[in-house]
Design a protein around this motif. Structure first.
Motif, PDB file in Angstrom:
ATOM      1  N   ARG A  47       0.869  -1.202  -0.097  1.00 13.76           N
ATOM      2  CA  ARG A  47      -0.079  -0.099   0.029  1.00 13.76           C
ATOM      3  C   ARG A  47       0.930   1.242  -0.077  1.00 13.76           C
ATOM      4  O   ARG A  47       0.611   2.280  -0.609  1.00 13.76           O
ATOM      5  CB  ARG A  47      -0.963  -0.053   1.258  1.00 13.76           C
ATOM      6  N   SER A  48       2.059   1.199   0.495  1.00 14.86           N
ATOM      7  CA  SER A  48       2.875   2.364   0.457  1.00 14.86           C
ATOM      8  C   SER A  48       3.427   2.954  -0.713  1.00 14.86           C
ATOM      9  O   SER A  48       3.562   4.111  -1.015  1.00 14.86           O
ATOM     10  CB  SER A  48       4.213   2.333   1.501  1.00 14.86           C
ATOM     11  N   VAL A  49       3.212   2.145  -1.673  1.00 21.84           N
ATOM     12  CA  VAL A  49       3.504   2.660  -3.135  1.00 21.84           C
ATOM     13  C   VAL A  49       2.465   3.065  -3.854  1.00 21.84           C
ATOM     14  O   VAL A  49       2.454   4.019  -4.480  1.00 21.84           O
ATOM     15  CB  VAL A  49       4.092   1.285  -3.771  1.00 21.84           C
ATOM     16  N   ASN A  50       1.128   2.616  -3.511  1.00 23.53           N
ATOM     17  CA  ASN A  50       0.062   2.817  -4.601  1.00 23.53           C
ATOM     18  C   ASN A  50      -1.220   3.474  -3.845  1.00 23.53           C
ATOM     19  O   ASN A  50      -2.096   3.615  -4.120  1.00 23.53           O
ATOM     20  CB  ASN A  50      -0.428   1.588  -5.081  1.00 23.53           C
ATOM     21  N   GLY A  51      -1.192   3.859  -2.407  1.00 28.38           N
ATOM     22  CA  GLY A  51      -2.132   4.174  -1.860  1.00 28.38           C
ATOM     23  C   GLY A  51      -1.843   4.783  -0.298  1.00 28.38           C
ATOM     24  O   GLY A  51      -0.824   4.782  -0.069  1.00 28.38           O
ATOM     25  N   SER A  52      -2.911   4.866   0.172  1.00 25.33           N
ATOM     26  CA  SER A  52      -2.753   5.251   1.689  1.00 25.33           C
ATOM     27  C   SER A  52      -3.460   4.235   2.743  1.00 25.33           C
ATOM     28  O   SER A  52      -4.210   3.719   2.256  1.00 25.33           O
ATOM     29  CB  SER A  52      -3.528   6.614   1.827  1.00 25.33           C
ATOM     30  N   VAL A  53      -2.807   4.427   3.916  1.00 21.00           N
ATOM     31  CA  VAL A  53      -3.747   3.617   4.849  1.00 21.00           C
ATOM     32  C   VAL A  53      -3.948   4.418   6.017  1.00 21.00           C
ATOM     33  O   VAL A  53      -2.954   5.163   6.582  1.00 21.00           O
ATOM     34  CB  VAL A  53      -2.533   2.527   5.493  1.00 21.00           C
ATOM     35  N   PHE A  54      -5.062   4.341   6.634  1.00 16.31           N
ATOM     36  CA  PHE A  54      -5.532   5.192   7.873  1.00 16.31           C
ATOM     37  C   PHE A  54      -5.688   4.019   9.026  1.00 16.31           C
ATOM     38  O   PHE A  54      -6.576   3.002   9.008  1.00 16.31           O
ATOM     39  CB  PHE A  54      -6.789   5.729   7.442  1.00 16.31           C
ATOM     40  N   PHE A  55      -4.941   3.980  10.129  1.00 13.50           N
ATOM     41  CA  PHE A  55      -5.105   3.390  11.170  1.00 13.50           C
ATOM     42  C   PHE A  55      -6.010   4.013  12.340  1.00 13.50           C
ATOM     43  O   PHE A  55      -5.736   5.034  12.557  1.00 13.50           O
ATOM     44  CB  PHE A  55      -3.794   2.977  11.757  1.00 13.50           C
ATOM     45  N   CYS A  56      -7.069   3.608  12.780  1.00 16.20           N
ATOM     46  CA  CYS A  56      -8.025   4.116  13.728  1.00 16.20           C
ATOM     47  C   CYS A  56      -7.617   3.127  14.850  1.00 16.20           C
ATOM     48  O   CYS A  56      -7.962   1.956  15.040  1.00 16.20           O
ATOM     49  CB  CYS A  56      -9.316   3.906  13.253  1.00 16.20           C
ATOM     50  N   THR A  57      -7.150   3.957  15.746  1.00 18.02           N
ATOM     51  CA  THR A  57      -6.901   3.121  17.300  1.00 18.02           C
ATOM     52  C   THR A  57      -7.310   4.176  18.539  1.00 18.02           C
ATOM     53  O   THR A  57      -7.128   4.947  18.625  1.00 18.02           O
ATOM     54  CB  THR A  57      -5.333   2.561  17.095  1.00 18.02           C
ATOM     55  N   GLN A  58      -7.285   3.029  19.629  1.00 21.36           N
ATOM     56  CA  GLN A  58      -7.450   3.932  20.869  1.00 21.36           C
ATOM     57  C   GLN A  58      -5.919   4.124  21.403  1.00 21.36           C
ATOM     58  O   GLN A  58      -5.893   4.491  22.619  1.00 21.36           O
ATOM     59  CB  GLN A  58      -8.461   2.973  21.774  1.00 21.36           C
ATOM     60  N   PHE A  59      -4.919   3.664  20.888  1.00 26.94           N
ATOM     61  CA  PHE A  59      -3.619   3.479  21.505  1.00 26.94           C
ATOM     62  C   PHE A  59      -2.726   4.656  20.607  1.00 26.94           C
ATOM     63  O   PHE A  59      -2.748   4.641  19.567  1.00 26.94           O
ATOM     64  CB  PHE A  59      -3.104   1.968  21.453  1.00 26.94           C
ATOM     65  N   GLU A  60      -1.868   5.241  21.537  1.00 19.95           N
ATOM     66  CA  GLU A  60      -0.935   6.028  20.887  1.00 19.95           C
ATOM     67  C   GLU A  60       0.385   5.258  20.228  1.00 19.95           C
ATOM     68  O   GLU A  60       0.504   4.115  20.956  1.00 19.95           O
ATOM     69  CB  GLU A  60      -0.258   6.979  22.119  1.00 19.95           C
ATOM     70  N   PRO A  61       0.812   5.701  19.346  1.00 17.07           N
ATOM     71  CA  PRO A  61       1.962   5.059  18.955  1.00 17.07           C
ATOM     72  C   PRO A  61       2.986   4.590  19.542  1.00 17.07           C
ATOM     73  O   PRO A  61       3.382   3.384  19.213  1.00 17.07           O
ATOM     74  CB  PRO A  61       2.403   6.041  17.494  1.00 17.07           C
ATOM     75  N   SER A  62       3.291   5.054  20.668  1.00 23.45           N
ATOM     76  CA  SER A  62       4.384   4.833  21.501  1.00 23.45           C
ATOM     77  C   SER A  62       3.987   3.630  21.974  1.00 23.45           C
ATOM     78  O   SER A  62       4.686   2.678  22.816  1.00 23.45           O
ATOM     79  CB  SER A  62       4.715   5.865  22.490  1.00 23.45           C
ATOM     80  N   GLY A  63       2.899   3.215  22.393  1.00 23.82           N
ATOM     81  CA  GLY A  63       2.222   2.069  23.016  1.00 23.82           C
ATOM     82  C   GLY A  63       2.041   0.805  21.895  1.00 23.82           C
ATOM     83  O   GLY A  63       1.661  -0.408  22.426  1.00 23.82           O
ATOM     84  N   TRP A  64       2.187   1.063  20.595  1.00 21.99           N
ATOM     85  CA  TRP A  64       2.140  -0.067  19.493  1.00 21.99           C
ATOM     86  C   TRP A  64       3.145  -1.327  19.869  1.00 21.99           C
ATOM     87  O   TRP A  64       2.755  -2.348  19.491  1.00 21.99           O
ATOM     88  CB  TRP A  64       2.085   0.445  18.330  1.00 21.99           C
TER      89      TRP A  64
END
Length: 116
Positions: A47-64
């Motif tokens: 997907r990084s080449v041909n489009g976008s990804v939207f992550f909906c989450t309750q967690f901050e990226p630091s907690g991933w």
């Protein structure tokens, strides 16, 4: 989990390549096993080449990091997060729930920050 031996993995990759925006809702609501993270990483890399990804989450990226892959092997979580963090934006919707905010739109706060 997508089963590679049945050919469904390749079909899923092709299907995800054709759309402009992939939205993953409730991301990391339950932790991802290493095998699941690797499969999703392959999809995200395509997907990084041909489009976008939207992550909906309750967690901050630091907690991933603690919710992706096996605790004894941090390589998977680091690879996953590295693949998305460099060209991404973090959209924070205040401190409280979106459901609470939508009922009070005059107090709606939306902050967008580059993830670097």
């Amino acid at each position: 989990m997508i089963y590679e031996g049945e050919g469904t993995f390749e079909k899923a990759i092709k299907a995800y390549q054709k759309i402009n925006l992939l939205i993953i809702d409730e991301f990391l609501l339950t932790p991802l096993a290493s095998s699941q993270a690797i499969e999703l990483l392959e999809i995200i890399e395509f997907r990084s080449v041909n489009g976008s990804v939207f992550f909906c989450t309750q967690f901050e990226p630091s907690g991933w990091y603690t919710r992706i892959g096996n605790e004894s092997d941090t390589t998977v979580s680091e690879a996953f997060i590295d693949s998305i963090i460099h060209n991404s934006y973090e959209v924070m919707i205040g401190e409280s729930s979106l459901y609470e905010k939508t009922s009070k739109l005059e107090n709606f706060e939306l902050n967008i920050y580059p993830c670097r």
